[in-house]
Design a protein around this motif. Sequence first.
Motif, short mmCIF file in Angstrom:
data_model
loop_
_atom_site.label_atom_id
_atom_site.label_comp_id
_atom_site.label_asym_id
_atom_site.label_seq_id
_atom_site.Cartn_x
_atom_site.Cartn_y
_atom_site.Cartn_z
N PHE A 127 62.39 19.21 25.54
CA PHE A 127 62.35 18.14 24.66
C PHE A 127 63.19 16.67 24.96
CE2 PHE A 127 58.81 20.11 22.74
CZ PHE A 127 58.26 19.20 21.64
N THR A 128 64.56 17.27 25.16
CA THR A 128 65.18 15.97 25.88
C THR A 128 64.63 15.42 26.99
OG1 THR A 128 67.10 17.34 25.02
CG2 THR A 128 67.59 15.56 26.63
N TYR A 161 61.17 15.57 27.66
CA TYR A 161 60.09 14.70 27.23
C TYR A 161 60.51 13.36 26.53
CZ TYR A 161 57.09 19.07 28.11
OH TYR A 161 56.70 20.00 28.46
N LYS A 162 61.74 13.31 25.87
CA LYS A 162 62.11 12.20 25.33
C LYS A 162 62.60 11.14 26.27
CE LYS A 162 65.83 10.76 22.32
NZ LYS A 162 66.98 10.99 21.52
N SER A 163 62.95 11.52 27.20
CA SER A 163 63.29 10.61 28.40
C SER A 163 61.92 9.91 29.14
CB SER A 163 64.23 11.12 29.61
OG SER A 163 63.45 12.19 30.37
N GLY A 165 61.23 6.95 22.08
CA GLY A 165 61.37 7.31 21.06
C GLY A 165 62.40 8.32 20.60
N GLU A 166 62.67 8.75 19.28
CA GLU A 166 63.75 9.55 18.61
C GLU A 166 62.98 10.59 18.07
OE1 GLU A 166 66.80 9.06 19.38
OE2 GLU A 166 66.39 7.17 20.17
N PHE A 167 63.71 11.72 17.96
CA PHE A 167 63.24 13.08 17.31
C PHE A 167 63.07 12.62 15.77
CE2 PHE A 167 65.57 15.22 20.97
CZ PHE A 167 64.55 15.26 21.61
N LEU A 216 58.72 15.19 18.02
CA LEU A 216 58.85 13.90 18.94
C LEU A 216 57.51 13.01 18.73
CD1 LEU A 216 60.70 12.04 20.81
CD2 LEU A 216 59.53 13.33 22.82
N ILE A 262 54.91 10.70 19.90
CA ILE A 262 54.69 10.20 21.35
C ILE A 262 53.64 9.13 21.22
CG2 ILE A 262 55.27 12.17 22.34
CD1 ILE A 262 52.29 12.88 22.39
N THR A 288 52.20 13.69 17.53
CA THR A 288 53.66 14.03 17.79
C THR A 288 53.61 15.30 18.25
OG1 THR A 288 54.11 13.18 15.41
CG2 THR A 288 55.70 14.92 16.50
#
Length: 142
Positions: free
Chosen positions: A18-19, A21-23, A27-29, A58, A60, A65
């Motif tokens: 998920f880190t 995917y966040k990159s 956005g933010e968790f 997260l 998206i 989410t």
Amino acid sequence: MAAINPYIHFNGNAEQVFTFYKSVFGGEFTTIKRYKDISSEQYPIPEKELNKIMHIALPISQGSTLMASDVMEVMGKVNENDNRNTIMITAESQQEADTLFNGLSAGGKIEMPISFGPWGNYFGMFTDKFGVQWMVDFDSKG
């Protein structure tokens, strides 16, 4: 209308995935809970499981989410090579489709490079470096 939000189970690497995917999505968790957050005398969690992810979310896109958890060892292992599920992303532009396709497929296996298909959509398929299957689609006809 009801929202459909993909939920993926991992064998202890949900936070790493998920880190990544966040990159890509940004956005933010909105949620990140670990098994230690629910551990108690009544619900004891083994020491080696305490820092695993119980639930992570997260956002998206508007109303969508991506969510996940690590599976505790007592529940068995997740078959990460199971190909029964694919996450489909409908992009709002060709540029967004390229960004998501290129970002998420980095280090993975591209099954169908993103391009305009015979039906007119800009489309591609891949399995990311964590074994999750994705499709990215953009309908240029609106």
